[in-house]
Design an enzyme around this catalytic site. Sequence first.
Site, short mmCIF file in Angstrom:
data_model
loop_
_atom_site.label_atom_id
_atom_site.label_comp_id
_atom_site.label_asym_id
_atom_site.label_seq_id
_atom_site.Cartn_x
_atom_site.Cartn_y
_atom_site.Cartn_z
N CYS A 193 42.44 47.43 37.55
CA CYS A 193 43.25 46.24 37.33
C CYS A 193 42.39 45.14 36.70
O CYS A 193 41.32 44.82 37.20
CB CYS A 193 43.81 45.78 38.67
SG CYS A 193 44.49 44.12 38.66
N GLU A 194 42.88 44.58 35.61
CA GLU A 194 42.09 43.54 34.94
C GLU A 194 42.09 42.22 35.70
O GLU A 194 41.28 41.35 35.43
CB GLU A 194 42.58 43.33 33.51
CG GLU A 194 43.93 42.69 33.36
CD GLU A 194 44.33 42.53 31.91
OE1 GLU A 194 45.06 41.56 31.64
OE2 GLU A 194 43.94 43.34 31.05
N HIS A 195 42.99 42.06 36.66
CA HIS A 195 43.04 40.81 37.42
C HIS A 195 42.05 40.77 38.57
O HIS A 195 41.51 39.71 38.88
CB HIS A 195 44.46 40.58 37.96
CG HIS A 195 45.49 40.51 36.90
ND1 HIS A 195 46.72 41.13 36.98
CD2 HIS A 195 45.47 39.91 35.68
CE1 HIS A 195 47.41 40.91 35.89
NE2 HIS A 195 46.67 40.17 35.08
N HIS A 196 41.82 41.93 39.23
CA HIS A 196 40.92 41.96 40.38
C HIS A 196 39.80 42.99 40.24
O HIS A 196 38.97 43.10 41.13
CB HIS A 196 41.71 42.28 41.66
CG HIS A 196 42.77 41.28 41.96
ND1 HIS A 196 44.09 41.45 41.58
CD2 HIS A 196 42.72 40.07 42.57
CE1 HIS A 196 44.81 40.41 41.97
NE2 HIS A 196 44.01 39.55 42.56
N GLN B 95 49.45 48.02 34.38
CA GLN B 95 50.31 49.20 34.23
C GLN B 95 51.35 49.01 33.14
O GLN B 95 51.65 49.95 32.40
CB GLN B 95 50.98 49.52 35.56
CG GLN B 95 51.80 50.79 35.52
CD GLN B 95 52.34 51.18 36.87
OE1 GLN B 95 51.68 51.00 37.88
NE2 GLN B 95 53.55 51.72 36.90
N HIS C 271 48.54 50.45 43.45
CA HIS C 271 47.56 49.43 43.09
C HIS C 271 46.83 48.93 44.34
O HIS C 271 47.45 48.35 45.23
CB HIS C 271 48.26 48.25 42.40
CG HIS C 271 48.91 48.64 41.11
ND1 HIS C 271 48.44 48.17 39.90
CD2 HIS C 271 49.96 49.45 40.82
CE1 HIS C 271 49.19 48.69 38.92
NE2 HIS C 271 50.12 49.45 39.46
N CYS D 26 44.90 46.48 44.52
CA CYS D 26 44.93 45.02 44.59
C CYS D 26 46.15 44.54 45.37
O CYS D 26 46.17 43.39 45.84
CB CYS D 26 44.89 44.40 43.20
SG CYS D 26 46.25 44.87 42.13
#
Length: 197
Positions: free
Chosen positions: A88-91, A129, A157, A159
Amino acid sequence: MAGMKDYVNSVVSDNREKMEYHIGQILSLIGEDVNREGLLETPARVTRMYEEIFAGYAVDPRDVLGVTFDEQHEELVIVRDIVYYSQCEHHMAPFFGRAHIGYIPSGKIAGLSKLARLVDAVTRRLQVQERITTQIADIMDEVLQPHGVMVVVEGEHLCMCARGVKKSGSKTVTSAVRGEFRTSAALRSEFLSLLKQ
């Protein structure tokens, strides 16, 4: 064409010393003793892992489909249950699941294993995703120019499951449709029913 496992992210390799240093710094900043036995090789191991799990940056996903073949089959082709792992690019937390790709050729087909390699090339980078689903559909549409493409991606996920709302076992499902799949409910139904078998 080599599999994704044969690719490495050369940017990571070229910066191995810096990567290991910064990973050691992060370990220190979370309160760890970087000199304890179990962590002595961790920065090097994480760097090698990054070479592999971010190998998607080493290849243009369009090239992964490789050589296409002229074939007059114009009926639905599905490769389902393609397992993928991404970050995940956010976490920067892992997410993983299965991708299902269906297309109706218009005179050009790709080797079936190439569809699995396409999934790897797209997922082995920092991702979300929704983008994975769209990119696979767009690349299939661009390279093969089929009558239609449908992609369904399922994901779990970490996250969301292991932090934040902590909803373990929840799954996310995304889809993308191109060409005849956009206009034909019957085609979409056929694709989805074949996924359930």
